[in-house]
Design a protein around this motif. Structure first.
Motif, short mmCIF file in Angstrom:
data_model
loop_
_atom_site.label_atom_id
_atom_site.label_comp_id
_atom_site.label_asym_id
_atom_site.label_seq_id
_atom_site.Cartn_x
_atom_site.Cartn_y
_atom_site.Cartn_z
N ARG A 1 46.05 -8.11 41.23
CA ARG A 1 45.47 -8.52 39.95
C ARG A 1 44.10 -7.92 39.71
O ARG A 1 43.61 -7.94 38.60
N ASP A 2 43.45 -7.42 40.75
CA ASP A 2 42.13 -6.83 40.59
C ASP A 2 42.23 -5.55 39.78
O ASP A 2 43.07 -4.70 40.07
N PRO A 3 41.39 -5.39 38.75
CA PRO A 3 41.43 -4.14 37.99
C PRO A 3 40.84 -2.99 38.81
O PRO A 3 39.93 -3.20 39.61
N TRP A 4 41.36 -1.81 38.59
CA TRP A 4 40.82 -0.60 39.22
C TRP A 4 40.01 0.14 38.17
O TRP A 4 40.54 0.57 37.15
N TYR A 5 38.72 0.25 38.40
CA TYR A 5 37.81 0.95 37.50
C TYR A 5 37.82 2.44 37.82
O TYR A 5 37.99 2.82 38.96
N HIS A 6 37.59 3.26 36.82
CA HIS A 6 37.38 4.69 37.04
C HIS A 6 36.05 5.07 36.39
O HIS A 6 35.57 4.40 35.48
N ARG A 7 35.45 6.14 36.86
CA ARG A 7 34.16 6.58 36.31
C ARG A 7 34.34 6.99 34.86
O ARG A 7 35.35 7.56 34.47
N GLY B 1 32.77 -0.11 56.03
CA GLY B 1 33.60 1.00 56.47
C GLY B 1 34.79 1.22 55.54
O GLY B 1 35.17 0.36 54.77
N HIS B 2 35.36 2.41 55.60
CA HIS B 2 36.55 2.78 54.82
C HIS B 2 36.35 2.57 53.33
O HIS B 2 37.25 2.11 52.62
N PHE C 1 33.08 -4.50 47.09
CA PHE C 1 33.61 -3.37 46.33
C PHE C 1 34.39 -2.46 47.25
O PHE C 1 34.02 -2.26 48.40
N TRP C 2 35.47 -1.88 46.73
CA TRP C 2 36.27 -0.93 47.49
C TRP C 2 36.42 0.32 46.66
O TRP C 2 36.98 0.29 45.56
N LEU C 3 35.92 1.42 47.16
CA LEU C 3 36.03 2.72 46.51
C LEU C 3 37.15 3.47 47.21
O LEU C 3 37.06 3.77 48.41
N HIS C 4 38.24 3.73 46.47
CA HIS C 4 39.44 4.32 47.08
C HIS C 4 40.01 5.37 46.13
O HIS C 4 40.34 5.05 44.99
N HIS C 5 40.11 6.61 46.59
CA HIS C 5 40.63 7.72 45.79
C HIS C 5 39.90 7.85 44.44
O HIS C 5 40.53 8.07 43.40
N GLY C 6 38.59 7.67 44.45
CA GLY C 6 37.79 7.83 43.24
C GLY C 6 37.84 6.66 42.29
O GLY C 6 37.25 6.71 41.21
#
Length: 122
Positions: free
Chosen positions: A112-118, A68-69, A96-101
């Motif tokens: 510390r977790d990196p935020w990946y973008h497409r 969820g979320h 995995f957490w998909l948040h605001h793209g």
């Protein structure tokens, strides 16, 4: 006239084969004109990851469930080349957490977790 009510179990706790479609594709972080810090490729039944100061790894035989979320728990057989022979392939679970793209693999569950973008990288 009789009315019958039946309840059906929710599908949220169900494990599905492969990966969620929203997670599939090429993801990157730390991208500049001449530099790529980390790369993650997720397909329907495979995953490949390269991060700095870390041995690249790949995964197969994936199953997932939605938490969820925008959160997904993915279970896979992970291969790391620097591990001893009997444990080169082992079971591994990621959230995995998909948040605001953007996507994070939620390992440390902190900043510390990196935020990946497409990305269009192949």
């Amino acid at each position: 006239m009789a009315l019958s009510l039946t309840s059906t179990p929710t599908q949220a706790a169900t494990w599905h084969r492969g990966t969620p479609k929203v997670l599939r594709g090429h993801w990157a972080y730390g991208v500049t004109k001449d530099h790529l810090a980390g790369h993650l490729h997720i397909s329907a039944n495979r995953i490949w990851c390269q991060q700095p100061q870390s041995t690249p790894w790949k995964g197969k035989q994936m199953t997932y469930r939605s938490l969820g979320h925008g959160k997904y728990k993915v279970r896979l057989r992970q291969w790391r080349p620097n591990m001893a022979a009997p444990t080169k392939w082992h079971w591994f679970t990621l959230t995995f957490w998909l948040h605001h793209g953007k996507l994070t693999d939620y390992v440390y569950q902190n900043s510390r977790d990196p935020w990946y973008h497409r990305t269009a990288l192949k």
